[in-house]
Enzyme design. Structure first.
Site, PDB file in Angstrom:
ATOM      1  CD  GLN A  72      20.924  -4.410  27.364  1.00  0.00           C
ATOM      2  OE1 GLN A  72      21.048  -5.099  26.807  1.00  0.00           O
ATOM      3  NE2 GLN A  72      20.249  -3.332  28.077  1.00  0.00           N
ATOM      4  CE1 TYR A 109      16.138  -4.896  21.203  1.00  0.00           C
ATOM      5  CE2 TYR A 109      18.051  -6.605  22.657  1.00  0.00           C
ATOM      6  CZ  TYR A 109      17.773  -5.544  21.957  1.00  0.00           C
ATOM      7  OH  TYR A 109      18.895  -5.514  20.906  1.00  0.00           O
ATOM      8  NE  ARG A 137      22.529   9.900  23.047  1.00  0.00           N
ATOM      9  CZ  ARG A 137      21.783   9.813  22.258  1.00  0.00           C
ATOM     10  NH1 ARG A 137      20.781  11.000  21.436  1.00  0.00           N
ATOM     11  NH2 ARG A 137      19.959  10.673  23.405  1.00  0.00           N
TER      12      ARG A 137
END
Length: 409
Positions: free
Chosen positions: A106, A176, A352
């Site tokens: 990423q 971002y 998660r």
């Protein structure tokens, strides 16, 4: 509800093409901050962090995240893509490949989410705004900055090729750098990067072009795009869907991962569940600690958790796009994966649940009724500063330990 897998519905555990590569299944470990690079290069802990879900059966794991420039890090200990990082990245990709999985890098620039105090360089945004993370004002990015950062995405993608990655994921979400330009709340510019949606989308589209031109068909190219910011005045589904259609028309992406939320303004919108405010406060020095304790409930807003919590919004993108889509958000069971396949999504991404149980996919392969042990308490989130982990399995930072089937380390 269990949806039977037929000849018309892909088997989530079967091989799948992603651009020029083939994954052993359609399950991707989502990019989640590892907190495992104290020297801004690959560590043994980072390698083990990604080796475990690879050994546990995912089709691909995603390294999060690799900044394209020093000032684009969320804090100074993160890896930024430069020649010195390549040997360690090669050790990482080799370790994941040895387990039979693919690995994605990423890449991105944190923009206004960058910690200017930690990095020792100003955070860049469409304009000046206050960053509550560093307690500093951002600097308005010039057109020269935009061009440099766009080119840096191409350079980072070339490094990913040299380091042995199978794919790159361009970070276009969470406010971002690229996402902050997409946001009408943050982007008030009056030049060719502001105003109309077409202007605000120039940065995102330029990054995708730079990356594809850099890698050709040597790597798969995906992007993570916000469906909505979860913030009044931010980008919403109608505009985001148009951006996705433009990205599809441009033909630079092999798949799009759909996400939501703003790391700058509303981070819990992506994660859902309770906000671990005391745990977050404990990670900061004073006076930030006191600030988190006092106003944490306004910044870290809890949202009810449910399986596939982004599916309702993602359906609108599925209906309007031919581009392969990756469904993210509350994917923890085989039934939910099959639902995603039945609704036309090509891949699912998990975060998660794999942090809690890196071997969850192997267990689902053995028994489709397997239930994840993740309780979505979100107490893993503050550990990104000290080594990301499930605190129910690994209470303190240290050696990584696999849980057994009862969840005990």
């Amino acid at each position: 509800m269990t949806i039977p897998v037929s000849r018309d519905i892909p088997d989530v555990l079967g091989p799948a093409k992603l651009g020029p590569i083939t994954l052993r299944n359609r399950i991707i470990k989502a990019a989640t901050f590892e907190g495992a690079t104290p020297d801004a290069v690959v560590s043994d802990r980072l390698i083990e962090y990604h080796r475990r879900p690879a050994a546990g059966g995912v089709g691909m794991t995603t390294v999060a995240y690799l900044a394209v420039a020093p000032e684009g890090r969320t804090e100074r200990r993160q890896i930024w893509m430069r020649p010195e990082a390549i040997p360690g990245l090669r050790r990482l990709t080799d370790a994941v490949h040895a387990e039979g999985a693919a690995i994605s890098a990423q890449i991105g620039h944190a923009g206004p989410v960058a910690d200017a105090k930690s990095n020792g360089q100003p955070a860049l945004a469409p304009g000046r705004l206050f960053n509550p993370i560093s307690m500093k004002m951002t600097r308005a990015a010039t057109e020269a900055d935009v061009g440099r950062i766009t080119r840096a995405h191409g350079d980072a993608a070339r490094i990913a090729v040299e380091a042995g990655f199978d794919a790159v994921e361009i970070h276009l979400g969470h406010n971002y750098f690229a996402s902050s330009f997409l946001s009408p709340k943050i982007n008030k510019r009056r030049d060719r990067y502001g105003g109309s949606l077409a202007n605000r989308a120039r940065v995102a589209r330029g990054m995708a072009r730079a990356v594809r031109e850099a890698v050709g068909d040597r790597l798969a190219v995906t992007a993570k795009l916000n469906m909505d910011d979860g913030v009044p005045g931010g980008i919403w589904l109608d505009e985001s869907l148009q951006v996705a259609q433009w990205l599809q028309e441009d033909g630079r992406l092999d798949a799009l991962e759909l996400t939501a939320g703003s790391s700058l303004l509303n981070p819990m919108y992506l994660f859902r569940g309770e906000a671990p405010i005391p745990e977050f406060a404990a990670t900061f020095p004073q006076p930030q600690r006191l600030g988190v304790q006092l106003i944490g409930k306004k910044f870290l807003i809890g949202y009810p958790y449910r399986e596939a919590f982004l599916l309702e919004s993602a359906r609108q993108f599925r209906a309007a796009l031919d581009l392969p889509l990756i469904l993210l958000g509350g994917i923890t069971t085989r039934d939910t994966m099959d639902t995603a396949m039945a609704e036309g999504f090509e891949f699912v991404a998990m975060g998660r649940a794999l942090l809690r149980e890196p071997d969850l996919i192997r267990r689902i392969e053995q028994d489709r009724a397997t239930k994840s042990l993740c309780i979505h308490c979100n107490r893993c989130m503050p550990t990104i500063y000290s080594g990301t982990r499930c605190v129910l399995v690994e209470p303190a930072s240290g050696a990584l330990a696999l849980p057994d089937r009862t969840g005990r380390p």
